[in-house]
Write an enzyme that holds these catalytic residues in place. Sequence first.
Site, PDB file in Angstrom:
ATOM      1  N   ALA A 215     -16.291 129.472  56.249  1.00  0.00           N
ATOM      2  CA  ALA A 215     -16.131 128.490  55.172  1.00  0.00           C
ATOM      3  C   ALA A 215     -17.264 127.451  55.089  1.00  0.00           C
ATOM      4  O   ALA A 215     -17.886 127.301  54.031  1.00  0.00           O
ATOM      5  CB  ALA A 215     -14.760 127.820  55.305  1.00  0.00           C
TER       6      ALA A 215
ATOM      7  N   GLN B 170     -15.170 140.277  62.811  1.00  0.00           N
ATOM      8  CA  GLN B 170     -15.956 139.063  63.093  1.00  0.00           C
ATOM      9  C   GLN B 170     -15.811 138.648  64.560  1.00  0.00           C
ATOM     10  O   GLN B 170     -16.742 138.095  65.149  1.00  0.00           O
ATOM     11  CB  GLN B 170     -15.490 137.899  62.194  1.00  0.00           C
ATOM     12  CG  GLN B 170     -15.842 138.032  60.726  1.00  0.00           C
ATOM     13  CD  GLN B 170     -14.745 138.694  59.916  1.00  0.00           C
ATOM     14  OE1 GLN B 170     -13.968 139.500  60.422  1.00  0.00           O
ATOM     15  NE2 GLN B 170     -14.676 138.367  58.643  1.00  0.00           N
TER      16      GLN B 170
ATOM     17  N   LYS C  27      -8.451 133.548  58.465  1.00  0.00           N
ATOM     18  CA  LYS C  27      -8.637 135.003  58.524  1.00  0.00           C
ATOM     19  C   LYS C  27      -7.324 135.746  58.788  1.00  0.00           C
ATOM     20  O   LYS C  27      -6.506 135.308  59.595  1.00  0.00           O
ATOM     21  CB  LYS C  27      -9.666 135.306  59.618  1.00  0.00           C
ATOM     22  CG  LYS C  27     -10.023 136.747  59.814  1.00  0.00           C
ATOM     23  CD  LYS C  27     -10.450 137.460  58.547  1.00  0.00           C
ATOM     24  CE  LYS C  27     -11.594 136.788  57.817  1.00  0.00           C
ATOM     25  NZ  LYS C  27     -11.803 137.326  56.454  1.00  0.00           N
TER      26      LYS C  27
ATOM     27  N   ARG D 190     -16.467 134.000  46.288  1.00  0.00           N
ATOM     28  CA  ARG D 190     -15.329 134.216  47.195  1.00  0.00           C
ATOM     29  C   ARG D 190     -14.265 133.157  46.876  1.00  0.00           C
ATOM     30  O   ARG D 190     -14.601 131.982  46.740  1.00  0.00           O
ATOM     31  CB  ARG D 190     -15.777 134.133  48.665  1.00  0.00           C
ATOM     32  CG  ARG D 190     -16.736 135.269  49.042  1.00  0.00           C
ATOM     33  CD  ARG D 190     -16.891 135.413  50.533  1.00  0.00           C
ATOM     34  NE  ARG D 190     -15.706 135.959  51.167  1.00  0.00           N
ATOM     35  CZ  ARG D 190     -15.511 135.947  52.496  1.00  0.00           C
ATOM     36  NH1 ARG D 190     -16.417 135.414  53.295  1.00  0.00           N
ATOM     37  NH2 ARG D 190     -14.419 136.462  53.023  1.00  0.00           N
TER      38      ARG D 190
ATOM     39  N   ASP E 179      -9.960 128.165  56.344  1.00  0.00           N
ATOM     40  CA  ASP E 179     -10.702 128.326  55.085  1.00  0.00           C
ATOM     41  C   ASP E 179     -10.207 127.387  53.998  1.00  0.00           C
ATOM     42  O   ASP E 179     -10.950 127.030  53.087  1.00  0.00           O
ATOM     43  CB  ASP E 179     -10.608 129.771  54.601  1.00  0.00           C
ATOM     44  CG  ASP E 179     -11.485 130.660  55.455  1.00  0.00           C
ATOM     45  OD1 ASP E 179     -11.032 131.069  56.535  1.00  0.00           O
ATOM     46  OD2 ASP E 179     -12.653 130.884  55.086  1.00  0.00           O
TER      47      ASP E 179
ATOM     48  N   ARG F 263     -21.141 134.057  56.005  1.00  0.00           N
ATOM     49  CA  ARG F 263     -19.684 133.971  55.872  1.00  0.00           C
ATOM     50  C   ARG F 263     -19.210 132.827  56.758  1.00  0.00           C
ATOM     51  O   ARG F 263     -19.997 132.247  57.511  1.00  0.00           O
ATOM     52  CB  ARG F 263     -18.979 135.307  56.172  1.00  0.00           C
ATOM     53  CG  ARG F 263     -19.579 136.203  57.206  1.00  0.00           C
ATOM     54  CD  ARG F 263     -19.550 135.677  58.592  1.00  0.00           C
ATOM     55  NE  ARG F 263     -18.231 135.226  58.978  1.00  0.00           N
ATOM     56  CZ  ARG F 263     -17.997 134.412  59.986  1.00  0.00           C
ATOM     57  NH1 ARG F 263     -19.015 133.938  60.722  1.00  0.00           N
ATOM     58  NH2 ARG F 263     -16.788 134.022  60.305  1.00  0.00           N
TER      59      ARG F 263
HETATM   60  O1  MRU Z   1     -14.263 136.321  55.818  1.00  0.00           O
HETATM   61  P1  MRU Z   1     -14.959 135.290  56.645  1.00  0.00           P
HETATM   62  O2  MRU Z   1     -15.716 135.850  57.799  1.00  0.00           O
HETATM   63  O3  MRU Z   1     -15.789 134.343  55.798  1.00  0.00           O
HETATM   64  O4  MRU Z   1     -13.765 134.421  57.247  1.00  0.00           O
HETATM   65  C1  MRU Z   1     -14.056 133.353  58.091  1.00  0.00           C
HETATM   66  C2  MRU Z   1     -12.862 132.705  58.672  1.00  0.00           C
HETATM   67  O5  MRU Z   1     -11.738 133.041  58.369  1.00  0.00           O
HETATM   68  C3  MRU Z   1     -13.104 131.540  59.586  1.00  0.00           C
HETATM   69  O6  MRU Z   1     -12.098 131.460  60.552  1.00  0.00           O
HETATM   70  C4  MRU Z   1     -13.072 130.241  58.760  1.00  0.00           C
HETATM   71  O7  MRU Z   1     -13.952 130.327  57.672  1.00  0.00           O
HETATM   72  C5  MRU Z   1     -13.430 129.054  59.576  1.00  0.00           C
HETATM   73  S1  MRU Z   1     -15.180 128.997  59.942  1.00  0.00           S
HETATM   74  C6  MRU Z   1     -15.511 127.553  60.750  1.00  0.00           C
END
Ligand code: MRU
Length: 350
Positions: free
Chosen positions: A47, A195, A247, A88, A236, A45
């Site tokens: 981005a 997370q 997030k 996703r 993202d 997970r």
């Molecule tokens: O649902 P996730 O864990 O994939 O969400 C991740 C995030 O929201 C991160 O903050 C974002 O992808 C930036 S990662 C460098």
Amino acid sequence: MVKAIRIVGEKILLLDQRLLPTQIQYVECSNWHDVAQAIKKMVVRGAPAIGAAAAFGMALAATALKKSTQKQFLAGLAEAAEGLKSTRPTAVNLMWAVERMLNVARTQQGKTTEEWENILWAEAEKIASEDIAVNKKLSALGAELIPQQARILTHCNAGALATVGYGTALGIIRRAVEQNKEISVFAGETRPYLQGARLTTWEMMQDNIPVTLIADNMAGFLMQQRQVDLVIVGADRIAANGDVANKIGTYSLAVLAKAHQIPFYVAAPISTFDFTLQDGGQIPIEERDEAELTHFAGTRIAPDGVCCYNPAFDITPAALITAIITEIGVVRQPTRESLMHLQEGLQYGV
Ligand code: MRU
């Protein structure tokens, strides 16, 4: 640091982030379907990590197709692309990486399918190594904004685990620590998927960076008590006007930061920008299973049958953002105009 993505021969190993911090285990992917499942199920997970994993998924598809005709190869690759992109919806790095892989195949028309396979593996490797280089660049630029002593609040995990290595928001923190700055981190736990509690604290502790875990609803109190100097988060997808999808909970932190006059920074590579979208309202927001709300570590915590709503991301309006930190520059008080300059710079290879 444990790597989120490893390549062993013609297999992709993805660190199973669902099991962290208690177990370190890799999920083996030998075809693009395995990679798509791993993205969907949150084995991998974040981005940029999703984008790189999908690029390797495309390379695995190329391997499976290398004995087919060129027409079958391109059709099979297009099918893999659709399958991977549909896993996703919010993080645009996924679409960016898959499209980049497709374009490489499409622009190599004179080649055999076996040559295509090699070219696609090389491109996936390139996407992965570029990601680390890009994170280091944006981290160096971002670290310039960090004072000699700083208590930094971050949300979710935008670190090495969410990328191919080093991280974006956590990369900036790493770089500032490497510069001998006195840094401590507050990690919001990031309900409901945790997370922050599971991944960011673990990642920071691996590097001996002081980190304090807080529940998400403590951030306002900390800011009011002047315990937070700045906020840094990842992204993202960023729309053309600078609105940021990240997030769920990011928007609340940005509002709080504004109310307390605390700088709010977003760190993201250029591959996270979606200049085709005018504003954040057009960014698709993933909704996830209600079990993430009704259950905690497998135990039911809400009444059976309760109505739930579980959006995984929110939109932070550009007006709340002090600066967006990218590998090609820092855009302060982002607006459509300033981001247009960034995009023009990109076109001219800045
Ligand atoms: O649902 P996730 O864990 O994939 O969400 C991740 C995030 O929201 C991160 O903050 C974002 O992808 C930036 S990662 C460098």
